[in-house]
Motif scaffolding. Structure first.
Motif, PDB file in Angstrom:
ATOM      1  N   LEU A 138       1.223 -31.068 -15.949  1.00  0.00           N
ATOM      2  CA  LEU A 138       0.000 -30.716 -15.219  1.00  0.00           C
ATOM      3  C   LEU A 138      -1.035 -31.828 -15.325  1.00  0.00           C
ATOM      4  CD1 LEU A 138      -0.470 -26.932 -16.140  1.00  0.00           C
ATOM      5  CD2 LEU A 138       0.246 -27.882 -13.943  1.00  0.00           C
ATOM      6  N   ALA A 139      -1.186 -32.376 -16.530  1.00  0.00           N
ATOM      7  CA  ALA A 139      -2.171 -33.440 -16.736  1.00  0.00           C
ATOM      8  C   ALA A 139      -1.807 -34.688 -15.934  1.00  0.00           C
ATOM      9  CB  ALA A 139      -2.271 -33.773 -18.224  1.00  0.00           C
ATOM     10  N   LEU A 140      -0.522 -35.054 -15.924  1.00  0.00           N
ATOM     11  CA  LEU A 140      -0.078 -36.217 -15.155  1.00  0.00           C
ATOM     12  C   LEU A 140      -0.395 -36.051 -13.674  1.00  0.00           C
ATOM     13  CD1 LEU A 140       3.357 -36.830 -16.896  1.00  0.00           C
ATOM     14  CD2 LEU A 140       1.547 -38.542 -16.693  1.00  0.00           C
ATOM     15  N   ASN A 141      -0.232 -34.844 -13.169  1.00  0.00           N
ATOM     16  CA  ASN A 141      -0.437 -34.604 -11.737  1.00  0.00           C
ATOM     17  C   ASN A 141      -1.903 -34.592 -11.329  1.00  0.00           C
ATOM     18  OD1 ASN A 141       2.268 -34.483 -10.919  1.00  0.00           O
ATOM     19  ND2 ASN A 141       2.457 -32.369 -11.612  1.00  0.00           N
ATOM     20  N   THR A 142      -2.817 -34.593 -12.301  1.00  0.00           N
ATOM     21  CA  THR A 142      -4.244 -34.658 -11.965  1.00  0.00           C
ATOM     22  C   THR A 142      -4.730 -36.098 -11.833  1.00  0.00           C
ATOM     23  OG1 THR A 142      -4.983 -34.660 -14.281  1.00  0.00           O
ATOM     24  CG2 THR A 142      -4.658 -32.510 -13.226  1.00  0.00           C
ATOM     25  N   LEU A 143      -3.903 -37.058 -12.216  1.00  0.00           N
ATOM     26  CA  LEU A 143      -4.313 -38.461 -12.158  1.00  0.00           C
ATOM     27  C   LEU A 143      -4.339 -38.959 -10.712  1.00  0.00           C
ATOM     28  CD1 LEU A 143      -2.189 -39.963 -15.083  1.00  0.00           C
ATOM     29  CD2 LEU A 143      -4.596 -39.287 -15.139  1.00  0.00           C
ATOM     30  N   PRO A 144      -5.124 -40.003 -10.436  1.00  0.00           N
ATOM     31  CA  PRO A 144      -5.084 -40.632  -9.107  1.00  0.00           C
ATOM     32  C   PRO A 144      -3.675 -41.140  -8.803  1.00  0.00           C
ATOM     33  CG  PRO A 144      -6.995 -41.392 -10.340  1.00  0.00           C
ATOM     34  CD  PRO A 144      -6.145 -40.611 -11.301  1.00  0.00           C
ATOM     35  N   ARG A 145      -3.336 -41.229  -7.519  1.00  0.00           N
ATOM     36  CA  ARG A 145      -1.977 -41.591  -7.109  1.00  0.00           C
ATOM     37  C   ARG A 145      -1.504 -42.902  -7.717  1.00  0.00           C
ATOM     38  NH1 ARG A 145      -1.576 -40.102  -0.648  1.00  0.00           N
ATOM     39  NH2 ARG A 145      -1.865 -37.838  -0.879  1.00  0.00           N
ATOM     40  N   ARG A 146      -2.349 -43.911  -7.681  1.00  0.00           N
ATOM     41  CA  ARG A 146      -1.912 -45.218  -8.172  1.00  0.00           C
ATOM     42  C   ARG A 146      -1.631 -45.177  -9.667  1.00  0.00           C
ATOM     43  NH1 ARG A 146      -3.735 -50.639  -5.437  1.00  0.00           N
ATOM     44  NH2 ARG A 146      -2.365 -49.603  -3.967  1.00  0.00           N
ATOM     45  N   GLN A 147      -2.464 -44.475 -10.418  1.00  0.00           N
ATOM     46  CA  GLN A 147      -2.229 -44.364 -11.853  1.00  0.00           C
ATOM     47  C   GLN A 147      -0.930 -43.621 -12.129  1.00  0.00           C
ATOM     48  OE1 GLN A 147      -5.637 -42.682 -13.840  1.00  0.00           O
ATOM     49  NE2 GLN A 147      -7.013 -44.307 -13.157  1.00  0.00           N
ATOM     50  N   LYS A 148      -0.626 -42.604 -11.326  1.00  0.00           N
ATOM     51  CA  LYS A 148       0.623 -41.864 -11.514  1.00  0.00           C
ATOM     52  C   LYS A 148       1.833 -42.764 -11.303  1.00  0.00           C
ATOM     53  CE  LYS A 148      -0.174 -38.262  -8.805  1.00  0.00           C
ATOM     54  NZ  LYS A 148       0.117 -36.969  -8.128  1.00  0.00           N
ATOM     55  N   GLU A 149       1.794 -43.583 -10.262  1.00  0.00           N
ATOM     56  CA  GLU A 149       2.941 -44.457 -10.010  1.00  0.00           C
ATOM     57  C   GLU A 149       3.099 -45.480 -11.128  1.00  0.00           C
ATOM     58  OE1 GLU A 149       5.010 -47.269  -6.590  1.00  0.00           O
ATOM     59  OE2 GLU A 149       2.881 -46.798  -6.434  1.00  0.00           O
ATOM     60  N   MET A 150       1.980 -46.040 -11.603  1.00  0.00           N
ATOM     61  CA  MET A 150       2.053 -47.024 -12.680  1.00  0.00           C
ATOM     62  C   MET A 150       2.641 -46.405 -13.949  1.00  0.00           C
ATOM     63  SD  MET A 150       0.742 -49.681 -11.142  1.00  0.00           S
ATOM     64  CE  MET A 150       1.391 -48.949  -9.635  1.00  0.00           C
ATOM     65  N   PHE A 152       4.497 -43.701 -14.125  1.00  0.00           N
ATOM     66  CA  PHE A 152       5.894 -43.352 -13.848  1.00  0.00           C
ATOM     67  C   PHE A 152       6.812 -44.539 -14.125  1.00  0.00           C
ATOM     68  CE2 PHE A 152       9.423 -43.458 -10.803  1.00  0.00           C
ATOM     69  CZ  PHE A 152      10.083 -42.287 -11.139  1.00  0.00           C
ATOM     70  N   LEU A 153       6.457 -45.701 -13.605  1.00  0.00           N
ATOM     71  CA  LEU A 153       7.298 -46.884 -13.790  1.00  0.00           C
ATOM     72  C   LEU A 153       7.258 -47.386 -15.232  1.00  0.00           C
ATOM     73  CD1 LEU A 153       6.421 -48.800 -10.499  1.00  0.00           C
ATOM     74  CD2 LEU A 153       8.510 -47.526 -11.004  1.00  0.00           C
ATOM     75  N   ARG A 154       6.080 -47.310 -15.848  1.00  0.00           N
ATOM     76  CA  ARG A 154       5.923 -47.843 -17.210  1.00  0.00           C
ATOM     77  C   ARG A 154       6.672 -47.007 -18.244  1.00  0.00           C
ATOM     78  NH1 ARG A 154       6.315 -49.989 -21.183  1.00  0.00           N
ATOM     79  NH2 ARG A 154       4.768 -50.835 -22.611  1.00  0.00           N
ATOM     80  N   TYR A 161       4.664 -54.651 -17.611  1.00  0.00           N
ATOM     81  CA  TYR A 161       3.605 -54.801 -16.612  1.00  0.00           C
ATOM     82  C   TYR A 161       3.947 -55.833 -15.537  1.00  0.00           C
ATOM     83  CZ  TYR A 161       0.842 -52.101 -19.959  1.00  0.00           C
ATOM     84  OH  TYR A 161       0.386 -51.119 -20.803  1.00  0.00           O
ATOM     85  N   ASP A 162       4.607 -56.910 -15.930  1.00  0.00           N
ATOM     86  CA  ASP A 162       5.008 -57.925 -14.948  1.00  0.00           C
ATOM     87  C   ASP A 162       5.954 -57.334 -13.905  1.00  0.00           C
ATOM     88  OD1 ASP A 162       3.662 -60.301 -15.771  1.00  0.00           O
ATOM     89  OD2 ASP A 162       5.011 -60.442 -17.484  1.00  0.00           O
ATOM     90  N   GLN A 163       6.889 -56.520 -14.361  1.00  0.00           N
ATOM     91  CA  GLN A 163       7.870 -55.924 -13.457  1.00  0.00           C
ATOM     92  C   GLN A 163       7.214 -54.946 -12.491  1.00  0.00           C
ATOM     93  OE1 GLN A 163      10.259 -54.417 -16.616  1.00  0.00           O
ATOM     94  NE2 GLN A 163      11.471 -56.290 -16.828  1.00  0.00           N
ATOM     95  N   ILE A 164       6.267 -54.156 -12.998  1.00  0.00           N
ATOM     96  CA  ILE A 164       5.553 -53.213 -12.137  1.00  0.00           C
ATOM     97  C   ILE A 164       4.749 -53.974 -11.082  1.00  0.00           C
ATOM     98  CG2 ILE A 164       3.775 -51.424 -12.056  1.00  0.00           C
ATOM     99  CD1 ILE A 164       4.615 -50.661 -14.914  1.00  0.00           C
TER     100      ILE A 164
END
Length: 204
Positions: A138-150, A152-154, A161-164
């Motif tokens: 639930l907490a993850l889904n409240t984050l802004p979209r860009r933060q969620k994608e970052m 998710f990948l991290r 960070y270089d790969q992202i």
């Protein structure tokens, strides 16, 4: 009813992927098949999170592998095979959304991707209690979209960070800032439920 895909992080041998790609450039179908087998689950999970449709994610993934094989000579040697495939998958997913759904017509590669986390996704990170898994999702889904994608990948595929930055087209420092802000927001939100210690354990 189909179960939603759950991805378990798989650390790839970049040198081996490069070797397989070089062999594929010379027409080695078996080596390209090994790339397919190595990257398939991670690519599918990423596409599913972007498109949110299992069949469509599979179609886009099939299109990706066909494109990479048929145009391999044009692409030539690739320094980092895994992240080239992920970057290409992201681009194809955006093109799919633009073509299939009117609300995404103006979407571009620089736009934020809306990834939705489930309790099952959190299981990838660590064995925790059901209540904590639910709260973290639930907490993850409240984050802004860009933060969620970052995030998710991290944390869900162990990217640095270089790969992202390479896959998303963002600057290195921008990626770092998005991840750190996201983690800080998660700690604040989970501390409200007295779960801050768990957050530091899971997303350290």
């Amino acid at each position: 009813m189909k179960e939603k895909p759950v991805f378990k992080a798989n650390m790839n041998n970049c040198n081996q992927l490069t070797t397989w790609w070089e062999e594929a450039l010379h027409g080695n179908v078996k080596s390209f098949g090994r790339i397919h087998d190595e990257l398939y689950s991670g690519l599918y999970f990423y596409l599913y999170k972007i498109i949110k449709d299992e069949d469509a994610a599979q179609d886009v993934l099939q299109e990706l592998f066909i494109k990479m094989w048929e145009r391999r000579i044009t692409f030539g040697p690739i320094k980092n095979v895994k992240y080239y495939f992920f970057k290409s998958a992201r681009s194809l997913a955006i093109n799919f959304l633009k073509a299939a759904r009117p609300e995404f017509v103006g979407l571009s590669a620089s736009h934020d991707i809306d990834i939705v986390f489930s309790r099952e996704d959190v299981l990838v990170l660590e064995e925790t209690g059901r209540e904590v898994e639910h709260m973290l999702a639930l907490a993850l889904n409240t984050l802004p979209r860009r933060q969620k994608e970052m995030i998710f990948l991290r944390y869900f595929d162990n990217w640095n960070y270089d790969q992202i930055a390479e896959v998303t087209g963002l600057q290195y420092q921008s990626v770092v800032n998005h991840v750190h802000r996201g983690i800080n927001q998660l700690r604040i939100k989970l501390s409200e439920g007295s779960k801050i210690a768990t957050t530091e354990l899971v997303l350290s």
